[in-house]
Write an enzyme that holds these catalytic residues in place. Structure first.
Site, PDB file in Angstrom:
ATOM      1  N   LYS A   1      53.965  62.467  55.692  1.00 27.82           N
ATOM      2  CA  LYS A   1      54.342  63.136  54.447  1.00 27.82           C
ATOM      3  C   LYS A   1      54.419  64.632  54.698  1.00 27.82           C
ATOM      4  O   LYS A   1      53.493  65.218  55.284  1.00 27.82           O
ATOM      5  CB  LYS A   1      53.283  62.812  53.393  1.00 27.82           C
TER       6      LYS A   1
ATOM      7  N   HIS B   1      54.844  66.985  52.240  1.00 26.25           N
ATOM      8  CA  HIS B   1      54.498  67.781  51.066  1.00 26.25           C
ATOM      9  C   HIS B   1      53.106  67.354  50.579  1.00 26.25           C
ATOM     10  O   HIS B   1      52.522  66.415  51.116  1.00 26.25           O
ATOM     11  CB  HIS B   1      55.535  67.593  49.956  1.00 26.25           C
TER      12      HIS B   1
END
Length: 221
Positions: A108, A110
């Site tokens: 991921k 973010h």
């Protein structure tokens, strides 16, 4: 071979849920197998809760072999519910609050970022839980994650050890034996193929002969 009660209960539970079935199956390896184990059929809250209890029982029963651990890690995707169910069972059964973590297939970029969800791994001893080890790919991927995080492997727990030779023409070891040798850590199974055969003998099950023949042809010492 003496079956522990949790092993006998697990085999009965797996058969009742259609997870362990007997017949004529062609495996990915091309081998013809008289049995099939599909942990994906543990697909309800009740069955997952019981499964976690069996993993916890195996960890407790084999505690002399498994190194002390701080985090239970589940490789994506099948290991994710397994690690959660296992730590819940340990908390409820032993009163021990163990952390858990799992990986994303894609990191991921973010929020908190990264590929690990749950407890931080750095500096900790990690117990990996998964359904089965066939080629060992998921475990090797987990080892890469554990090393990159600065953690160490305490051991691996799976539902069943098929106790059969690898696919290589000259392979004399099972995938589990290869993992143990490569990483120097124990791999513990809730049940082995030998346990299943012993249980079937107790039940006078008609699949015993085919199971024993399969073990003679493909089994490891």
């Amino acid at each position: 071979m003496v079956l522990e009660q949790y092993q006998r209960d697990f085999i009965s539970f797996a058969i009742a849920n259609g997870v362990l079935s007997f017949g004529d199956y062609t495996l990915k390896s091309g081998r013809k197998s008289p049995y099939f184990f599909n942990a994906g059929k543990f697909s309800s809250g009740a069955s997952l809760s019981k499964l976690g209890q069996y993993y916890a029982a195996a960890i407790s029963a084999r505690s002399a072999e498994i190194n002390s651990f701080d985090v239970v890690f589940g490789p994506a995707y099948k290991g994710i519910p397994l690690c959660a169910a296992t730590v819940i069972a340990i908390a409820n059964g032993e009163g021990r609050d163990v952390q858990y973590a799992f990986n994303r297939k894609e990191a991921k970029d973010h929020g908190e970022g990264g590929s690990i969800v749950g407890a931080a791994l750095q500096g900790k001893r990690i117990l990996v839980v998964d359904d089965v080890i066939t080629a060992g790919t998921a475990i090797r991927e987990s080892m890469d994650i554990i090393r990159e995080a600065g953690a160490t492997l305490a051991g691996v727990v799976v539902a069943i050890d098929r106790q059969e030779k690898g696919r290589g023409e000259n392979s004399a070891q099972s995938a589990i034996q290869e993992i143990e040798q490569q990483y120097g850590a124990p791999v513990v199974a809730v049940v082995t193929l030998g346990n299943v055969v012993e249980y079937l003998k107790e039940q006078n099950n008609e699949s015993v002969a085919a199971m024993e023949e399969y073990r003679r042809e493909y089994g490891v010492n």
